[in-house]
Write an enzyme that holds these catalytic residues in place. Structure first.
Site, PDB file in Angstrom:
ATOM      1  N   LYS A   1      35.531  41.102  52.069  1.00 17.11           N
ATOM      2  CA  LYS A   1      36.406  40.122  52.737  1.00 17.11           C
ATOM      3  C   LYS A   1      36.148  40.134  54.249  1.00 17.11           C
ATOM      4  O   LYS A   1      36.115  39.080  54.884  1.00 17.11           O
ATOM      5  CB  LYS A   1      37.880  40.428  52.416  1.00 17.11           C
ATOM      6  CG  LYS A   1      38.246  40.069  50.976  1.00 17.11           C
ATOM      7  CD  LYS A   1      39.607  40.591  50.538  1.00 17.11           C
ATOM      8  CE  LYS A   1      39.811  40.312  49.042  1.00 17.11           C
ATOM      9  NZ  LYS A   1      41.081  40.827  48.508  1.00 17.11           N
TER      10      LYS A   1
ATOM     11  N   GLN B   1      45.930  44.645  49.939  1.00 17.99           N
ATOM     12  CA  GLN B   1      45.063  44.792  48.768  1.00 17.99           C
ATOM     13  C   GLN B   1      45.799  45.540  47.653  1.00 17.99           C
ATOM     14  O   GLN B   1      46.411  46.581  47.882  1.00 17.99           O
ATOM     15  CB  GLN B   1      43.772  45.543  49.167  1.00 17.99           C
ATOM     16  CG  GLN B   1      42.727  45.622  48.080  1.00 17.99           C
ATOM     17  CD  GLN B   1      42.116  44.267  47.700  1.00 17.99           C
ATOM     18  OE1 GLN B   1      42.070  43.343  48.493  1.00 17.99           O
ATOM     19  NE2 GLN B   1      41.668  44.149  46.468  1.00 17.99           N
TER      20      GLN B   1
ATOM     21  N   ASP C   1      47.036  35.190  50.000  1.00 17.40           N
ATOM     22  CA  ASP C   1      46.747  35.546  48.605  1.00 17.40           C
ATOM     23  C   ASP C   1      47.483  34.626  47.636  1.00 17.40           C
ATOM     24  O   ASP C   1      47.154  34.576  46.447  1.00 17.40           O
ATOM     25  CB  ASP C   1      47.219  36.984  48.319  1.00 17.40           C
ATOM     26  CG  ASP C   1      46.087  38.000  48.357  1.00 17.40           C
ATOM     27  OD1 ASP C   1      44.946  37.625  48.052  1.00 17.40           O
ATOM     28  OD2 ASP C   1      46.371  39.166  48.667  1.00 17.40           O
TER      29      ASP C   1
HETATM   30  N1  GUN Z   1      43.352  43.090  43.849  1.00 20.38           N
HETATM   31  C1  GUN Z   1      42.546  42.441  42.981  1.00 20.38           C
HETATM   32  N2  GUN Z   1      42.413  41.137  43.338  1.00 20.38           N
HETATM   33  C2  GUN Z   1      43.152  40.980  44.466  1.00 20.38           C
HETATM   34  C3  GUN Z   1      43.397  39.863  45.303  1.00 20.38           C
HETATM   35  O1  GUN Z   1      42.930  38.745  45.093  1.00 20.38           O
HETATM   36  N3  GUN Z   1      44.202  40.105  46.377  1.00 20.38           N
HETATM   37  C4  GUN Z   1      44.742  41.322  46.631  1.00 20.38           C
HETATM   38  N4  GUN Z   1      45.547  41.447  47.697  1.00 20.38           N
HETATM   39  N5  GUN Z   1      44.544  42.374  45.852  1.00 20.38           N
HETATM   40  C5  GUN Z   1      43.736  42.197  44.776  1.00 20.38           C
END
Ligand code: GUN
Length: 290
Positions: A52, A96, A119
């Protein structure tokens, strides 16, 4: 059979985002800024967050990574969310997941200002999405919708089976595939307690597999000419790799691919699109959507 190249599609979209950012900055606007909160050292989460941050650089965004150890308290994490909510320079942020068991994930998600929830996990965004209002849409389902559109795959009126009912993928995916302005499809959601799951899959024009069980979808479950979207990314031991593991999808690719009209590979299918969608959401946050 045509392979859906998520990596190339994501690269093309990120280049378009970078161009928009360059125009914004050239016109005196602010550089979009994404923050990510990472708790602990889970290998998968480390990789996702690293990717990211790299994507932010590719798009011309500013990024901030905030790290905590596994023993962080819920209060400390809530205080961090509050600081990010109030930081005017930060357009959007993510925490996350998964979080350590002693932390109530839902409580953390609820504390995020929905206007910065890139998100799309906050109930306000989930609710707005479900009735078709402007909102942040969860990155993986949005990435899949973008891929289907990019490849000109017809979804309107088609039978779509979504395997999995998670809050992050299965539920929002089913919602989007059902909605007129996105999938406009007839949607069935199957999960661990579904009866006749194989029969449902055999009738599907489009199967979106998001159950996290490696090689779950086999050739005998797939109709000739179906479109297969594989969301699975389970780490399975592989002694031939330097890392000691490989990413395995939910679909038994080698036997399913010859039957399909389109299929996403793992890796290089849905994964890169998820990160690309997060970048699209961050740009939207910087422009202001609410
Ligand atoms: N864990 C797995 N996929 C995601 C996501 O798209 N966003 C976040 N914050 N955590 C995750």
């Amino acid at each position: 059979m045509q392979l859906i190249d998520g990596k190339a599609t994501a690269t093309a979209i990120k280049a378009q985002i970078a161009q928009q950012v360059s125009d914004i900055v050239a016109n005196g606007g602010k550089q979009p800024h994404l923050a990510a909160v990472l708790v602990g050292h889970d290998g998968g989460s480390e990789t996702y967050v690293k990717n990211k941050v790299i994507a932010c650089e590719q798009c011309g965004f500013k990024s901030t990574l905030i790290r905590y150890e596994d023993d962080v308290t819920e209060e400390e994490l809530l205080a961090c969310v509050e600081r990010l909510n109030n930081d005017a320079d930060i357009d959007g942020f993510i925490v996350q997941l998964p979080l350590p068991r002693h932390i109530d994930e839902q409580k953390i998600i609820m504390a995020i200002d929905y206007r910065k929830d890139v998100d799309g996990f906050h109930p306000v965004n989930v609710g707005r999405m479900s009735i078709g209002l402007p909102c942040f849409i969860s990155a993986t389902p949005l990435g899949i919708i973008t891929l289907l559109k990019f490849y000109g795959i017809e979804t309107s009126g088609k039978k779509c089976v979504v395997l999995g009912r998670s809050n992050i993928v299965g539920k929002p995916m089913a919602q989007l595939m059902m909605q007129k302005q996105y999938g406009d499809a007839t949607v069935t959601v199957c999960h661990s307690h579904s009866k006749e799951l194989k029969k449902e899959c055999l009738e599907a024009d489009i199967i979106i597999a998001a159950i996290g069980q490696p090689d779950f979808v086999t050739a005998d479950m797939v109709k000739e000419g179906a479109v297969i979207i594989d969301v699975g990314t389970t780490r399975v031991p592989d002694a031939s790799r330097k890392s000691g593991f490989r990413l395995n999808g939910d679909v038994k690719f080698d036997e399913v691919a010859p039957k399909c009209s389109y299929i996403t590979p793992v890796p290089g299918g849905v994964g890169p699109m998820t990160i690309c969608s997060l970048m699209q959401n961050t740009l939207l946050a910087a422009k202001g959507i609410f």
